[in-house]
Enzyme design. Structure first.
Site, mmCIF file in Angstrom:
data_model
loop_
_atom_site.group_PDB
_atom_site.id
_atom_site.type_symbol
_atom_site.label_atom_id
_atom_site.label_comp_id
_atom_site.label_asym_id
_atom_site.label_seq_id
_atom_site.Cartn_x
_atom_site.Cartn_y
_atom_site.Cartn_z
ATOM 1 N N LEU A 149 0.867 -1.176 0.000
ATOM 2 C CA LEU A 149 0.000 0.000 0.000
ATOM 3 C C LEU A 149 0.900 1.222 0.000
ATOM 4 O O LEU A 149 2.002 1.192 0.575
ATOM 5 C CB LEU A 149 -0.895 0.031 1.252
ATOM 6 C CG LEU A 149 -2.018 -0.997 1.383
ATOM 7 C CD1 LEU A 149 -2.719 -0.817 2.723
ATOM 8 C CD2 LEU A 149 -3.010 -0.899 0.240
ATOM 9 N N ASP A 150 0.438 2.302 -0.624
ATOM 10 C CA ASP A 150 1.203 3.546 -0.597
ATOM 11 C C ASP A 150 1.364 4.028 0.843
ATOM 12 O O ASP A 150 0.521 3.747 1.703
ATOM 13 C CB ASP A 150 0.498 4.631 -1.408
ATOM 14 C CG ASP A 150 0.502 4.344 -2.896
ATOM 15 O OD1 ASP A 150 1.303 3.508 -3.339
ATOM 16 O OD2 ASP A 150 -0.326 4.956 -3.610
ATOM 17 N N ARG A 151 2.409 4.788 1.075
ATOM 18 C CA ARG A 151 2.694 5.318 2.408
ATOM 19 C C ARG A 151 1.497 6.093 2.963
ATOM 20 O O ARG A 151 1.158 5.999 4.147
ATOM 21 C CB ARG A 151 3.927 6.231 2.344
ATOM 22 C CG ARG A 151 4.301 6.893 3.663
ATOM 23 C CD ARG A 151 5.568 7.731 3.479
ATOM 24 N NE ARG A 151 5.936 8.403 4.719
ATOM 25 C CZ ARG A 151 5.490 9.602 5.085
ATOM 26 N NH1 ARG A 151 4.632 10.248 4.303
ATOM 27 N NH2 ARG A 151 5.882 10.150 6.216
#
Length: 328
Positions: A146-148
């Site tokens: 998942l993106d930050r």
């Protein structure tokens, strides 16, 4: 002085997912085998000890989704993960973020602003934090990413056999992920499908971005469904059929509905009016994930409740809309 330990790796296998496809095998191994000297990586490639789909390959071989990589036994020095004391509270909070767990895997509700792994100037991420607070688990690997800035459901495998089966489900598109996003404007249709090929690009500044590219892009498909309409924004459910980097973010921006708070593909001027209502990060949350649990061989759905800050923002927007209607 760094605390160094010697770790022996037995023969291991890794399955290449869609997002890793296109990478050279040497660069892939350098990234995955942290602590192993590059000279050793090129030596095992040259000697044919690394196999892809049971065949010898050259260092410049480009990986394809579904490739199975055999990695030989290695002995390497690794720096013990030491987490910054300033972030111990956030790391400890992961203990309470587990949504589902058994002997083979866990699903956690990933906090916003915590990357899934260290690197690129970040000393630690979710996987390093979990290894620190769960030292009894000898194998912990991310099943996906998942993106930050994105919160929500993240699967972590506790056994390599389980990891392989999860990757197989991703590759065969037998796993369904559903996200919630708050976007600019009002959707014209209740259900919308975006089919737009995506390609990674590096700007002159060195920043990595993803763009719609009809010529060089990889096929990418996302379904969107309206969850709730507001006066100037829409809460949508996103169902990605492919797993490209930043896919949901780019597809929404491509359709002129950028996600609120997205500092890479969003509309910062538009976002400013929502800061007073509580907007302080990208509104993208992995709410549901459905997959077959390899341990119990049964399909399950794990739900991650919307974080309090995003719930609060929605409540404030509803209130503002209601007050605006009263003054009309």
């Amino acid at each position: 002085m760094q605390d160094i330990r010697e770790e022996h790796r037995g023969v291991s296998f890794q399955t290449v997912n869609e997002d890793e496809a296109g990478a050279r095998i040497d660069n892939f191994l350098i990234r995955v085998l942290k602590g192993v000297p590059k000279s050793m990586i090129y030596r095992i490639l040259r000697k044919g000890e690394v196999r892809v789909n049971k065949k010898r390959i050259k260092p410049e071989y480009k990986l394809q989704a579904g490739d199975e990589i055999r990695i030989p036994p290695l002995r390497m020095s690794e720096a013990k993960v030491v987490l910054p004391s300033a972030n111990l509270d956030r790391v400890s909070a992961l203990k309470d973020a587990v949504l589902y767990e058994n002997d083979g895997l866990m699903v956690i509700n990933k906090p916003c602003f915590m990357p899934v792994h260290g690197g690129s100037g970040v000393s630690y991420g979710v996987i390093e934090a979990l290894r620190s607070i769960r030292p009894e688990l000898h194998f912990l690997e991310l099943a996906h990413r998942l993106d930050r800035e994105t919160s929500g459901c993240l699967i972590v495998a506790k056994k390599r056999s389980v990891l392989r089966q999860l990757h197989e489900q991703f590759r065969e598109k037998n796993m369904q992920k559903q996200y919630l996003a708050l976007v600019r404007g009002v959707f014209s249709k209740r259900i919308t499908t975006v089919r737009a090929p995506l390609a990674k690009n590096v700007l002159m500044s060195g920043e990595r971005v993803v763009r719609v590219d009809e010529v060089n892009g990889k096929p990418s498909v996302t379904d969107f469904k309206i969850r709730e309409n507001f006066r100037d924004v829409t809460l949508v459910e996103a169902y990605p059929h492919t797993g490209r980097t930043h896919q949901i973010r780019v597809h929404l921006a491509y359709r002129s509905h950028p996600i609120l708070g997205d500092d890479k593909y969003g509309d910062r001027e538009f976002d400013r009016r929502f800061e007073a209502l509580g907007l302080d990060r990208m509104f993208l949350h992995a709410e549901h994930i459905t997959f077959t649990d390899p341990v119990i061989n049964r399909e399950i759905t794990v739900y991650a409740p919307l974080p309090g800050d995003l719930e609060n923002l929605l409540s404030n927007i509803r209130k503002e809309d209601e007050e605006g209607e009263q003054h009309v």
